[in-house]
Design a protein around this motif. Structure first.
Motif, mmCIF file in Angstrom:
data_model
loop_
_atom_site.group_PDB
_atom_site.id
_atom_site.type_symbol
_atom_site.label_atom_id
_atom_site.label_comp_id
_atom_site.label_asym_id
_atom_site.label_seq_id
_atom_site.Cartn_x
_atom_site.Cartn_y
_atom_site.Cartn_z
ATOM 1 N N GLU A 94 0.840 -1.194 0.000
ATOM 2 C CA GLU A 94 0.000 0.000 0.000
ATOM 3 C C GLU A 94 0.876 1.244 0.000
ATOM 4 O O GLU A 94 1.908 1.294 0.655
ATOM 5 N N VAL A 95 0.424 2.250 -0.742
ATOM 6 C CA VAL A 95 1.084 3.555 -0.766
ATOM 7 C C VAL A 95 0.093 4.542 -0.162
ATOM 8 O O VAL A 95 -1.040 4.653 -0.637
ATOM 9 N N THR A 96 0.508 5.228 0.906
ATOM 10 C CA THR A 96 -0.384 6.150 1.603
ATOM 11 C C THR A 96 0.212 7.544 1.655
ATOM 12 O O THR A 96 1.427 7.719 1.708
ATOM 13 N N CYS A 97 -0.675 8.542 1.646
ATOM 14 C CA CYS A 97 -0.264 9.932 1.843
ATOM 15 C C CYS A 97 -0.069 10.148 3.339
ATOM 16 O O CYS A 97 -0.888 9.722 4.143
ATOM 17 N N GLN A 98 0.988 10.801 3.700
ATOM 18 C CA GLN A 98 1.298 11.088 5.102
ATOM 19 C C GLN A 98 1.087 12.579 5.376
ATOM 20 O O GLN A 98 1.255 13.406 4.484
ATOM 21 N N PRO A 99 0.756 12.932 6.610
ATOM 22 C CA PRO A 99 0.464 14.330 6.928
ATOM 23 C C PRO A 99 1.700 15.219 7.050
ATOM 24 O O PRO A 99 1.567 16.430 7.192
ATOM 25 N N ASN A 100 2.871 14.648 6.987
ATOM 26 C CA ASN A 100 4.094 15.433 7.150
ATOM 27 C C ASN A 100 4.269 16.421 5.996
ATOM 28 O O ASN A 100 4.258 16.035 4.838
ATOM 29 N N THR A 101 4.453 17.683 6.331
ATOM 30 C CA THR A 101 4.659 18.713 5.329
ATOM 31 C C THR A 101 6.149 18.960 5.156
ATOM 32 O O THR A 101 6.888 19.052 6.136
ATOM 33 N N LEU A 102 6.577 19.061 3.921
ATOM 34 C CA LEU A 102 7.982 19.312 3.616
ATOM 35 C C LEU A 102 8.136 20.690 2.980
ATOM 36 O O LEU A 102 7.258 21.154 2.257
ATOM 37 N N HIS A 103 9.262 21.304 3.233
ATOM 38 C CA HIS A 103 9.572 22.580 2.606
ATOM 39 C C HIS A 103 10.225 22.296 1.251
ATOM 40 O O HIS A 103 11.215 21.566 1.182
ATOM 41 N N ILE A 104 9.659 22.857 0.191
ATOM 42 C CA ILE A 104 10.228 22.704 -1.142
ATOM 43 C C ILE A 104 11.202 23.861 -1.347
ATOM 44 O O ILE A 104 10.803 25.022 -1.322
#
Length: 127
Positions: A94-104
């Motif tokens: 399974e591939v899931t979206c995680q709530p961690n936000t990254l700085h681009i």
């Protein structure tokens, strides 16, 4: 005056319903298998491409090279620049979206057109 739904609109609505009723991303093949009516893979890809262009879905490429799609929830201004992590489980796949936000980062001299962040490991269900 009520407009008649086209079959394509029905298929689009079914794809949205399928994606909204799952907690993980889905490949085009997964979506096709979950469809209650017969739909070919090319149609599924066309629908997903149309949704991606509109900013309604986003995708990440898994370790196996397949694209996995999810409905967009607050994807941000630039649809192709996703600042969250996707996690792929080595066991259940399974591939899931995680709530961690990254700085681009802003890369001087470069124009970023798309970002994908995939972390691979073992999910909590499979530990």
């Amino acid at each position: 005056m009520e407009t008649k739904k086209t079959r394509n609109t029905e298929k689009q609505n079914l794809v949205k319903d399928i994606l909204s009723n799952t907690e993980h991303t889905m490949s085009a093949e997964d979506i096709m298998a979950a469809m209650p009516i017969k739909v070919n893979k090319t149609t599924i890809y066309r629908i997903l491409d149309r949704f991606a262009e509109k900013g309604e879905v986003h995708f990440v490429t898994g370790k196996n090279g397949k694209a996995y799609y999810a409905l967009c929830n607050n994807c941000g201004v630039s649809h192709n620049i996703h600042n969250h992590i996707h996690f792929e489980c080595q066991r259940c796949k399974e591939v899931t979206c995680q709530p961690n936000t990254l700085h681009i980062p802003n890369l001087e001299g470069f124009t970023i057109q798309e970002t994908q962040f995939l972390v691979i490991g073992i999910c909590n269900k499979c530990k």
